[in-house]
Design a protein around this motif. Sequence first.
Motif, PDB file in Angstrom:
ATOM      1  N   UNK A 228      39.839  48.592  31.387  1.00 41.49           N
ATOM      2  CA  UNK A 228      39.043  47.936  32.413  1.00 41.49           C
ATOM      3  C   UNK A 228      39.878  47.802  33.677  1.00 41.49           C
ATOM      4  N   UNK A 229      39.238  48.015  34.810  1.00 42.66           N
ATOM      5  CA  UNK A 229      39.902  47.818  36.089  1.00 42.66           C
ATOM      6  C   UNK A 229      39.922  46.320  36.406  1.00 42.66           C
ATOM      7  N   UNK A 230      40.952  45.893  37.101  1.00 41.00           N
ATOM      8  CA  UNK A 230      41.016  44.512  37.551  1.00 41.00           C
ATOM      9  C   UNK A 230      40.110  44.378  38.759  1.00 41.00           C
ATOM     10  N   UNK A 231      38.978  43.719  38.585  1.00 44.64           N
ATOM     11  CA  UNK A 231      38.013  43.594  39.664  1.00 44.64           C
ATOM     12  C   UNK A 231      38.190  42.315  40.460  1.00 44.64           C
ATOM     13  N   UNK A 232      38.423  41.232  39.756  1.00 43.44           N
ATOM     14  CA  UNK A 232      38.396  39.928  40.385  1.00 43.44           C
ATOM     15  C   UNK A 232      39.804  39.364  40.455  1.00 43.44           C
ATOM     16  N   UNK A 233      40.341  39.271  41.646  1.00 36.91           N
ATOM     17  CA  UNK A 233      41.672  38.719  41.820  1.00 36.91           C
ATOM     18  C   UNK A 233      41.598  37.364  42.525  1.00 36.91           C
ATOM     19  N   UNK A 234      40.510  36.648  42.277  1.00 40.83           N
ATOM     20  CA  UNK A 234      40.321  35.338  42.891  1.00 40.83           C
ATOM     21  C   UNK A 234      41.061  34.272  42.091  1.00 40.83           C
ATOM     22  N   UNK A 235      41.529  33.250  42.803  1.00 34.78           N
ATOM     23  CA  UNK A 235      42.160  32.132  42.119  1.00 34.78           C
ATOM     24  C   UNK A 235      41.081  31.223  41.538  1.00 34.78           C
ATOM     25  N   UNK A 236      41.491  30.318  40.697  1.00 31.09           N
ATOM     26  CA  UNK A 236      40.548  29.397  40.065  1.00 31.09           C
ATOM     27  C   UNK A 236      39.846  28.540  41.115  1.00 31.09           C
ATOM     28  N   UNK A 237      40.585  28.109  42.123  1.00 29.38           N
ATOM     29  CA  UNK A 237      39.988  27.283  43.175  1.00 29.38           C
ATOM     30  C   UNK A 237      38.920  28.056  43.943  1.00 29.38           C
ATOM     31  N   UNK A 238      39.187  29.348  44.216  1.00 26.16           N
ATOM     32  CA  UNK A 238      38.202  30.165  44.926  1.00 26.16           C
ATOM     33  C   UNK A 238      36.940  30.373  44.089  1.00 26.16           C
ATOM     34  N   UNK A 239      37.116  30.557  42.776  1.00 27.34           N
ATOM     35  CA  UNK A 239      35.967  30.718  41.883  1.00 27.34           C
ATOM     36  C   UNK A 239      35.142  29.441  41.858  1.00 27.34           C
ATOM     37  N   UNK A 240      35.800  28.289  41.767  1.00 23.73           N
ATOM     38  CA  UNK A 240      35.099  27.004  41.758  1.00 23.73           C
ATOM     39  C   UNK A 240      34.347  26.809  43.070  1.00 23.73           C
ATOM     40  N   UNK A 241      34.986  27.132  44.188  1.00 22.00           N
ATOM     41  CA  UNK A 241      34.342  26.987  45.497  1.00 22.00           C
ATOM     42  C   UNK A 241      33.121  27.901  45.595  1.00 22.00           C
ATOM     43  N   UNK A 242      33.241  29.131  45.118  1.00 27.79           N
ATOM     44  CA  UNK A 242      32.114  30.063  45.151  1.00 27.79           C
ATOM     45  C   UNK A 242      30.950  29.550  44.315  1.00 27.79           C
ATOM     46  N   UNK A 243      31.246  28.997  43.145  1.00 29.98           N
ATOM     47  CA  UNK A 243      30.184  28.455  42.290  1.00 29.98           C
ATOM     48  C   UNK A 243      29.524  27.240  42.911  1.00 29.98           C
TER      49      UNK A 243
END
Length: 72
Positions: free
Chosen positions: A47-62
């Motif tokens: 699998x290619x590494x698609x998502x290199x977001x930090x946990x904080x960025x993921x929480x903010x996006x959600x």
Amino acid sequence: MTYKEFNTLMTRHNLQERNGLEMQRNVMLNAIINAFRKKNARFLPLFEEENKMTTEEIIQERHELFGRNELT
């Protein structure tokens, strides 16, 4: 269960079955390619590494997508 519900259920089941078999095929093909690669050749990831977001960025996006769920 109506015919339409059964048809939808079977369509989803067949799609899930196909995805599972494709995944098995891809894993085996990847293992064979990596086993017979030349010396010092680059390892082929499954699998290619698609998502290199930090946990904080993921929480903010959600929070932006679903809003903040505050228990008050």
